[in-house]
Design an enzyme around this catalytic site. Structure first.
Site, mmCIF file in Angstrom:
data_model
loop_
_atom_site.group_PDB
_atom_site.id
_atom_site.type_symbol
_atom_site.label_atom_id
_atom_site.label_comp_id
_atom_site.label_asym_id
_atom_site.label_seq_id
_atom_site.Cartn_x
_atom_site.Cartn_y
_atom_site.Cartn_z
ATOM 1 N N ASN A 15 1.004 -1.216 0.124
ATOM 2 C CA ASN A 15 -0.009 0.014 -0.014
ATOM 3 C C ASN A 15 1.069 1.380 -0.104
ATOM 4 O OD1 ASN A 15 -1.777 2.027 0.385
ATOM 5 N ND2 ASN A 15 -2.489 1.316 2.378
ATOM 6 N N LYS A 22 3.374 0.861 3.095
ATOM 7 C CA LYS A 22 2.804 -0.255 4.063
ATOM 8 C C LYS A 22 2.886 -1.568 3.375
ATOM 9 C CE LYS A 22 -0.880 1.713 6.889
ATOM 10 N NZ LYS A 22 -2.262 1.682 6.985
ATOM 11 N N ARG A 94 -2.630 -2.194 -3.378
ATOM 12 C CA ARG A 94 -3.720 -1.253 -2.927
ATOM 13 C C ARG A 94 -3.755 0.007 -4.059
ATOM 14 N NH1 ARG A 94 -5.071 3.106 1.192
ATOM 15 N NH2 ARG A 94 -7.138 3.434 0.688
ATOM 16 N N HIS A 183 -12.755 3.491 0.457
ATOM 17 C CA HIS A 183 -12.739 2.687 1.438
ATOM 18 C C HIS A 183 -13.648 1.279 0.933
ATOM 19 C CE1 HIS A 183 -12.441 5.892 4.801
ATOM 20 N NE2 HIS A 183 -11.140 5.656 4.493
ATOM 21 N N LEU A 212 -14.699 4.468 10.252
ATOM 22 C CA LEU A 212 -14.489 5.528 10.834
ATOM 23 C C LEU A 212 -13.162 5.564 11.256
ATOM 24 C CD1 LEU A 212 -17.578 5.780 13.303
ATOM 25 C CD2 LEU A 212 -17.148 6.784 10.823
ATOM 26 N N GLY A 213 -12.053 6.077 10.611
ATOM 27 C CA GLY A 213 -10.716 6.149 11.157
ATOM 28 C C GLY A 213 -10.220 7.481 10.730
ATOM 29 N N ARG A 244 -10.335 16.432 7.769
ATOM 30 C CA ARG A 244 -11.068 16.911 6.694
ATOM 31 C C ARG A 244 -12.351 17.276 6.958
ATOM 32 N NH1 ARG A 244 -10.092 11.343 3.229
ATOM 33 N NH2 ARG A 244 -8.354 10.922 4.600
ATOM 34 N N ARG A 288 -8.812 9.867 20.266
ATOM 35 C CA ARG A 288 -8.434 9.590 21.745
ATOM 36 C C ARG A 288 -8.286 10.759 22.319
ATOM 37 N NH1 ARG A 288 -4.534 4.885 19.633
ATOM 38 N NH2 ARG A 288 -4.236 6.502 18.198
ATOM 39 N N ASN A 338 -13.124 1.095 18.308
ATOM 40 C CA ASN A 338 -12.411 1.278 19.522
ATOM 41 C C ASN A 338 -13.650 2.227 20.342
ATOM 42 O OD1 ASN A 338 -9.925 -0.326 19.720
ATOM 43 N ND2 ASN A 338 -9.534 1.005 17.726
ATOM 44 N N GLU A 389 -8.213 -4.817 5.211
ATOM 45 C CA GLU A 389 -8.065 -4.425 3.752
ATOM 46 C C GLU A 389 -7.182 -5.710 3.291
ATOM 47 O OE1 GLU A 389 -8.715 -0.664 5.697
ATOM 48 O OE2 GLU A 389 -8.999 0.160 3.485
#
Ligand code: AMP
Length: 404
Positions: A15, A22, A94, A183, A212-213, A244, A288, A338, A389
């Protein structure tokens, strides 16, 4: 053809971003991760590769300015040193934007490469980086089939009413201006897992999945197919995200340019990098940090969370129009998997759909635990499903490699 469990079928998943890469090697028969890592700061100062192998973390330093080709060369060396090459059957890439060309994963050949190149106008930050990764991997793994898996492909089943903007039709016809959605690999994966969870065939199941990331999107999935999604021509449309803005009034462009003398670049930077949770909270893009601040009484952090959840709940409710009937709402991505706080805030606003949060189950479904977070008696359930993914990419690459 069924896979032979006796012989490992490893796939290298790549990726490639503009300054990062990655990677992971997965066993396509068992989904086990053999090695995974991230090369970062590529092309700039002190690039390095961090990776996890056999439960231990390692680091490799690259020379200043070294980029994707050097990172892949180091990766090849690592693969050879650790004797991981012999079981590799394919490389899966990807690719962010497949335009209208690609409705599924494909074996990469010259035609595919030129189609990805042509689509770069729609994804100028992503597709050129993806191409760099593909070319470097082709060079490094000459004999292995290379497969492209597109973030947009799952959404190619959207009907025209969902994907066309109310703009002059010629912009679509001549320049491909339409909603594509992103996504897709994640929405596709969690829909399949959710169908298993509720024990219903995917092709008879209706879901709304919320990925949701750092980037966030919702997808309406009818009988297993994407029929609408919140991201559009670019990954900027739709929900409030980390940095964003999501959807805004396009009249803002005129205001910013004419009244505040913003340039195009400044507007792009504002909407993509300075807005969202970061913009509202004036604190952080990290969920977080914002949750901790909100719990400690920071009102702007609380407002950022409330706007995030309100916009998300509104988008979910809107997708009842194409779906009419819902089996389950799915939460995934770093936040979706999470944040019990965000899930609870969203579900509370959607009680009229028959959703009712189970606080205990909601607290338990974190840190990689999948689960139903509504009471079993609810007519519609909410599920937490960790996305994967890489696994979809490895699976598709293995299937296509075996067809060769
Ligand atoms: P991703 O892009 O999928 O890696 O997700 C990144 C986002 O997930 C960041 O905003 C993180 O703050 C958020 N995230 C990760 N772990 C948690 C957690 N335990 N609680 C709330 N948000 C989290």
């Amino acid at each position: 053809m069924p896979m032979q469990p006796s012989s490992p079928q490893h796939v290298l998943v790549l990726n490639c971003g503009s300054s990062s890469l990655k990677f992971a090697i997965l066993d396509a028969t068992t989904s086990a991760e053999i090695i995974s890592g991230l090369a970062e700061r590529l092309g700039s100062h002190s690039p390095l590769i961090k990776y996890k192998f056999q439960g231990e973390k390692h680091q490799l330093e690259l020379a200043d300015g070294q980029a994707h080709a050097a990172a892949i060369a180091s990766l090849v060396q690592l693969i050879n040193e650790q004797h991981l090459a012999s079981h590799l059957i394919a490389v899966g890439h990807r690719v962010v934007h497949g335009g209208e060309h690609f409705t599924e994963s494909v074996l990469i050949d010259d035609n595919v490469l030129s189609a990805i190149e042509k689509t770069a106008a729609l994804a100028p930050l992503h597709n050129p980086a993806n191409l760099l990764g593909i070319r470097a991997a082709q060079h490094a793994f000459v004999t292995l089939p290379q497969v492209a898996v597109f973030d947009t492909a799952f959404h190619q089943s959207m009907p025209k009413v969902a994907y066309l903007y109310a703009l002059p039709y010629s912009l679509y016809r001549e320049h491909g201006v339409r909603r594509y959605g992103f996504h897709g690999t994640s929405h596709y994966y969690v829909a399949g897992e959710a169908a298993k969870f509720i024990k219903k065939p995917l092709l008879e199941s209706n879901f709304i999945s919320a990925h949701l990331g750092n980037g966030c999107s919702v997808c309406a999935i009818k009988n297993g197919k994407s029929v609408d999604t919140s991201m559009g021509l670019t990954p900027l449309e739709g929900l409030v995200m980390g940095t964003r803005s999501g959807s805004i009034d396009p009249g803002l462009f005129t205001f910013l340019t004419q009244q505040l003398n913003y340039s195009v670049e400044q507007i792009d930077d504002l909407l993509n990098k300075k807005s969202g949770l970061l913009g509202i909270s004036e604190l952080s893009n990290d969920c977080r940090t914002i949750e901790e601040a909100a719990v400690a009484g920071n009102q702007q952090a609380l407002l950022a969370l409330d706007i995030f959840c309100y916009r998300l709940a509104k988008q979910i409710a809107a997708y009842m129009v194409p779906l009419q009937r819902l089996d389950a709402l799915i939460f995934t991505g770093g936040i979706g998997e999470n944040s019990d706080i965000i899930r609870e805030k969203v579900i509370t606003q959607l009680g009229f759909l028959g959703l009712n949060c189970d606080p205990q189950a909601n607290l338990q479904a974190r840190f990689g635990n999948a689960g139903m977070i509504t009471k079993p008696s609810n007519t519609v359930s909410a599920l937490v499903i960790p996305t994967n993914e890489e696994w979809v990419i490895a699976h598709d690459a293995a299937v296509i490699a075996k067809e060769q």
